[in-house]
Design a protein around this motif. Structure first.
Motif, PDB file in Angstrom:
ATOM      1  N   HIS A  38      13.924  14.591   0.990  1.00  0.00           N
ATOM      2  CA  HIS A  38      14.788  14.207  -0.128  1.00  0.00           C
ATOM      3  C   HIS A  38      15.123  15.351  -1.076  1.00  0.00           C
ATOM      4  CE1 HIS A  38      12.835  10.423   1.138  1.00  0.00           C
ATOM      5  NE2 HIS A  38      13.929   9.832   0.727  1.00  0.00           N
ATOM      6  N   LEU A  39      14.449  16.496  -0.916  1.00  0.00           N
ATOM      7  CA  LEU A  39      14.586  17.539  -1.924  1.00  0.00           C
ATOM      8  C   LEU A  39      14.445  18.904  -1.271  1.00  0.00           C
ATOM      9  CD1 LEU A  39      14.763  17.979  -5.050  1.00  0.00           C
ATOM     10  CD2 LEU A  39      12.271  18.052  -5.057  1.00  0.00           C
ATOM     11  N   ASN A  40      15.315  19.845  -1.640  1.00  0.00           N
ATOM     12  CA  ASN A  40      15.247  21.212  -1.140  1.00  0.00           C
ATOM     13  C   ASN A  40      14.634  22.106  -2.214  1.00  0.00           C
ATOM     14  OD1 ASN A  40      15.570  23.669   0.097  1.00  0.00           O
ATOM     15  ND2 ASN A  40      17.770  23.801  -0.292  1.00  0.00           N
ATOM     16  N   VAL A  41      13.442  22.606  -1.935  1.00  0.00           N
ATOM     17  CA  VAL A  41      12.784  23.498  -2.898  1.00  0.00           C
ATOM     18  C   VAL A  41      12.508  24.871  -2.297  1.00  0.00           C
ATOM     19  CG1 VAL A  41      11.693  21.657  -4.222  1.00  0.00           C
ATOM     20  CG2 VAL A  41      10.519  22.594  -2.223  1.00  0.00           C
ATOM     21  N   ASP A  42      12.953  25.119  -1.081  1.00  0.00           N
ATOM     22  CA  ASP A  42      12.628  26.377  -0.412  1.00  0.00           C
ATOM     23  C   ASP A  42      13.448  27.555  -0.918  1.00  0.00           C
ATOM     24  OD1 ASP A  42      10.680  25.261   1.177  1.00  0.00           O
ATOM     25  OD2 ASP A  42      12.084  24.713   2.761  1.00  0.00           O
ATOM     26  N   SER A  43      14.588  27.292  -1.536  1.00  0.00           N
ATOM     27  CA  SER A  43      15.481  28.382  -1.927  1.00  0.00           C
ATOM     28  C   SER A  43      15.306  28.798  -3.384  1.00  0.00           C
ATOM     29  CB  SER A  43      16.943  27.961  -1.694  1.00  0.00           C
ATOM     30  OG  SER A  43      17.245  26.804  -2.475  1.00  0.00           O
ATOM     31  N   THR A  44      14.306  28.260  -4.064  1.00  0.00           N
ATOM     32  CA  THR A  44      14.115  28.563  -5.472  1.00  0.00           C
ATOM     33  C   THR A  44      12.843  29.359  -5.691  1.00  0.00           C
ATOM     34  OG1 THR A  44      13.034  26.424  -5.757  1.00  0.00           O
ATOM     35  CG2 THR A  44      15.371  26.532  -6.296  1.00  0.00           C
ATOM     36  N   ASP A  45      12.781  30.083  -6.824  1.00  0.00           N
ATOM     37  CA  ASP A  45      11.581  30.830  -7.153  1.00  0.00           C
ATOM     38  C   ASP A  45      10.522  29.892  -7.715  1.00  0.00           C
ATOM     39  OD1 ASP A  45      12.396  30.242  -9.743  1.00  0.00           O
ATOM     40  OD2 ASP A  45      13.047  32.274 -10.198  1.00  0.00           O
ATOM     41  N   GLU A  46       9.374  30.448  -8.081  1.00  0.00           N
ATOM     42  CA  GLU A  46       8.242  29.643  -8.523  1.00  0.00           C
ATOM     43  C   GLU A  46       8.625  28.721  -9.678  1.00  0.00           C
ATOM     44  OE1 GLU A  46       3.869  31.123  -9.684  1.00  0.00           O
ATOM     45  OE2 GLU A  46       5.345  31.387 -11.279  1.00  0.00           O
ATOM     46  N   TRP A  47       9.161  29.269 -10.758  1.00  0.00           N
ATOM     47  CA  TRP A  47       9.522  28.460 -11.922  1.00  0.00           C
ATOM     48  C   TRP A  47      10.613  27.458 -11.561  1.00  0.00           C
ATOM     49  CZ3 TRP A  47       7.838  26.307 -15.925  1.00  0.00           C
ATOM     50  CH2 TRP A  47       8.611  25.974 -17.028  1.00  0.00           C
ATOM     51  N   GLY A  48      11.531  27.877 -10.703  1.00  0.00           N
ATOM     52  CA  GLY A  48      12.569  26.963 -10.252  1.00  0.00           C
ATOM     53  C   GLY A  48      11.998  25.784  -9.491  1.00  0.00           C
ATOM     54  N   VAL A  49      10.967  26.026  -8.668  1.00  0.00           N
ATOM     55  CA  VAL A  49      10.300  24.931  -7.951  1.00  0.00           C
ATOM     56  C   VAL A  49       9.679  23.960  -8.943  1.00  0.00           C
ATOM     57  CG1 VAL A  49       8.385  24.337  -6.425  1.00  0.00           C
ATOM     58  CG2 VAL A  49       9.869  26.262  -5.863  1.00  0.00           C
ATOM     59  N   PHE A  50       8.985  24.484  -9.941  1.00  0.00           N
ATOM     60  CA  PHE A  50       8.320  23.621 -10.920  1.00  0.00           C
ATOM     61  C   PHE A  50       9.335  22.697 -11.593  1.00  0.00           C
ATOM     62  CE2 PHE A  50       5.058  27.254 -11.817  1.00  0.00           C
ATOM     63  CZ  PHE A  50       4.540  27.084 -10.546  1.00  0.00           C
ATOM     64  N   LEU A  51      10.448  23.279 -12.045  1.00  0.00           N
ATOM     65  CA  LEU A  51      11.447  22.483 -12.763  1.00  0.00           C
ATOM     66  C   LEU A  51      12.178  21.524 -11.825  1.00  0.00           C
ATOM     67  CD1 LEU A  51      13.029  25.077 -15.231  1.00  0.00           C
ATOM     68  CD2 LEU A  51      11.093  23.525 -15.580  1.00  0.00           C
ATOM     69  N   THR A  52      12.441  21.969 -10.609  1.00  0.00           N
ATOM     70  CA  THR A  52      13.127  21.099  -9.643  1.00  0.00           C
ATOM     71  C   THR A  52      12.279  19.879  -9.327  1.00  0.00           C
ATOM     72  OG1 THR A  52      14.320  22.956  -8.654  1.00  0.00           O
ATOM     73  CG2 THR A  52      14.076  20.978  -7.309  1.00  0.00           C
ATOM     74  N   VAL A  53      10.983  20.082  -9.116  1.00  0.00           N
ATOM     75  CA  VAL A  53      10.085  18.967  -8.816  1.00  0.00           C
ATOM     76  C   VAL A  53       9.999  18.019 -10.005  1.00  0.00           C
ATOM     77  CG1 VAL A  53       7.675  18.333  -8.372  1.00  0.00           C
ATOM     78  CG2 VAL A  53       8.753  20.179  -7.069  1.00  0.00           C
ATOM     79  N   MET A  54       9.803  18.565 -11.208  1.00  0.00           N
ATOM     80  CA  MET A  54       9.712  17.705 -12.389  1.00  0.00           C
ATOM     81  C   MET A  54      10.991  16.896 -12.579  1.00  0.00           C
ATOM     82  SD  MET A  54       8.940  18.582 -16.420  1.00  0.00           S
ATOM     83  CE  MET A  54      10.385  19.611 -16.679  1.00  0.00           C
ATOM     84  N   ASN A  55      12.127  17.535 -12.441  1.00  0.00           N
ATOM     85  CA  ASN A  55      13.403  16.845 -12.629  1.00  0.00           C
ATOM     86  C   ASN A  55      13.579  15.728 -11.604  1.00  0.00           C
ATOM     87  OD1 ASN A  55      16.132  16.624 -13.821  1.00  0.00           O
ATOM     88  ND2 ASN A  55      16.808  17.381 -11.829  1.00  0.00           N
ATOM     89  N   TRP A  56      13.182  15.993 -10.371  1.00  0.00           N
ATOM     90  CA  TRP A  56      13.322  14.985  -9.309  1.00  0.00           C
ATOM     91  C   TRP A  56      12.410  13.789  -9.575  1.00  0.00           C
ATOM     92  CZ3 TRP A  56      10.163  13.186  -5.176  1.00  0.00           C
ATOM     93  CH2 TRP A  56      10.853  12.473  -4.189  1.00  0.00           C
ATOM     94  N   VAL A  57      11.164  14.055  -9.939  1.00  0.00           N
ATOM     95  CA  VAL A  57      10.237  12.957 -10.223  1.00  0.00           C
ATOM     96  C   VAL A  57      10.728  12.155 -11.421  1.00  0.00           C
ATOM     97  CG1 VAL A  57       7.881  12.361 -10.934  1.00  0.00           C
ATOM     98  CG2 VAL A  57       8.259  14.150  -9.225  1.00  0.00           C
ATOM     99  N   HIS A  58      11.203  12.825 -12.454  1.00  0.00           N
ATOM    100  CA  HIS A  58      11.703  12.135 -13.643  1.00  0.00           C
ATOM    101  C   HIS A  58      12.780  11.114 -13.294  1.00  0.00           C
ATOM    102  CE1 HIS A  58      13.204  11.529 -17.737  1.00  0.00           C
ATOM    103  NE2 HIS A  58      14.409  11.760 -17.261  1.00  0.00           N
ATOM    104  N   GLN A  59      13.585  11.421 -12.303  1.00  0.00           N
ATOM    105  CA  GLN A  59      14.706  10.554 -11.934  1.00  0.00           C
ATOM    106  C   GLN A  59      14.321   9.420 -10.985  1.00  0.00           C
ATOM    107  OE1 GLN A  59      17.754  13.138 -10.386  1.00  0.00           O
ATOM    108  NE2 GLN A  59      17.866  14.351 -12.261  1.00  0.00           N
ATOM    109  N   ARG A  60      13.088   9.394 -10.536  1.00  0.00           N
ATOM    110  CA  ARG A  60      12.704   8.411  -9.535  1.00  0.00           C
ATOM    111  C   ARG A  60      12.482   7.008 -10.118  1.00  0.00           C
ATOM    112  NH1 ARG A  60      14.409  11.819  -7.450  1.00  0.00           N
ATOM    113  NH2 ARG A  60      15.910  10.210  -7.029  1.00  0.00           N
TER     114      ARG A  60
END
Length: 351
Positions: A38-60
């Motif tokens: 459901h989510l692509n996190v491989d193309s982002t840096d460390e901080w980008g992964v953290f924010l991408t995951v948080m944003n995705w969970v927030h929307q669930r």
């Protein structure tokens, strides 16, 4: 007589017998597979992964302060959220932390408390996440319920730093569906009494509380029981690097003074002084490596000018050579993410 000396070192005592809790690997593997669909996190840096995951969970799911998912896995929470169910701040934090763990990062669920957490009524705590940044070498605070984090001069903060530098901190939201900055400030600063996380202390689950603005120790939470709580003022201990490796040196060829005394017939102080070379250490070691986080149990070792080598187990034999020596080691987790480097420079020289 040759002498061996440590010239430079960042080797230190970790959190002793305090160990962070970790969701079992089978659950994390299943959760990671679900997230990758459901989510692509491989193309982002460390901080980008953290924010991408948080944003995705927030929307669930939406927030519901009553509906508990305490006994559900993070994957089960996500599946139930897909049917329209809502959950508490604790579930936002649990799912975010577990996803980050599953992706190979070090994360922990953190509860923050008001100064009147014991008898101040309901609503005296909030649940957030802290994740360890290998890049910044510090813990970073995320609030997935509100999709927010805090920074000073563009450097993200951990929760204790946020409380201490609140007047200078900037609050950031990744979405516009929550409170205003002013409303959030009023909300979050009410939880600057304590911050806690769960650890293992001699195989016992304990809630370790760091005093932030309150110095009282507690035996109750919202009128109810508060079991297995320990309190500390040691901020450095609470926010220690969980990926730092500790190196222990063990001499392979023990020198037994009593045997030398008998063999050479040493009887007086001057006999010892004139024969100290008989007792001098030979730098032949077994090095053992330890970290406090259960996900970092593989080690990459570099000895002097050799190429770095990943070892099996947590020990290696090594002989220091005459002159300058260097030992470097980092821990590596199952996803290949390296921890902080421990480096020791050693001199071995003399007559």
């Amino acid at each position: 007589m040759k002498k061996i000396n440590i010239l430079e070192s960042n080797n230190h005592l970790p959190l002793s017998n305090l160990t962070y809790l970790r969701t079992n690997e089978e659950e994390l593997d299943q959760l990671r597979e679900y997230v990758y669909r459901h989510l692509n996190v491989d193309s982002t840096d460390e901080w980008g992964v953290f924010l991408t995951v948080m944003n995705w969970v927030h929307q669930r799911f939406d927030h519901d302060g009553i509906n508990s998912g305490q006994y559900l896995s993070s994957l089960d929470i996500l599946k139930e959220a897909g049917t329209g169910k809502s959950f508490r701040c604790a579930e936002y934090a649990k799912v975010t932390s577990d996803i980050l763990l599953g992706l190979g990062y070090v994360a922990r669920v953190v509860r923050v408390f008001s100064e009147a957490a014991d008898y101040g009524g309901i609503g005296q705590s909030h649940v957030v996440v802290e994740v360890w940044s290998v890049h910044l070498k510090k813990w970073l605070f995320l609030d997935p319920q509100f999709n927010s984090y805090a920074s000073v001069k563009d450097i993200p903060l951990n929760y204790e730093e946020f409380s201490r530098s609140f007047q200078d901190a900037s609050i950031h939201f990744l979405s516009m569906d929550g409170p205003s900055v002013k409303q959030y400030e009023g909300f979050i600063k009410s939880y600057f009494g304590y911050v806690s996380t769960s650890i293992l202390l001699n195989q016992q689950v304990v809630d370790l509380f760091l005093h932030v603005r309150s110095e009282r120790q507690l035996l109750a939470f919202q009128f109810m029981q508060l079991s297995h709580a320990l309190f500390t003022n040691d901020t450095e201990r609470f926010y220690a690097d969980p990926t730092q490796t500790t190196i222990l040196f063990n001499y392979k060829d023990p020198v037994i003074p009593e045997d030398i005394i008998t063999t050479y017939g040493l009887k007086e102080h001057k006999d010892f002084e004139n024969n100290m070379h008989l007792f001098a250490v030979e730098p032949h070691f077994t090095l053992t490596f330890h970290t406090i986080h259960p996900g970092h149990e593989t080690f990459e070792v570099r000895l002097n000018e050799s190429e770095p080598v990943q070892i099996s187990g947590n020990s290696v034999d090594w002989n220091a050579s005459e002159g300058l020596n260097q030992v470097e080691v980092v821990s590596i987790n199952q996803k290949g993410i390296k921890g902080s480097e421990t480096k020791i420079r050693i001199g071995y020289s003399g007559d």
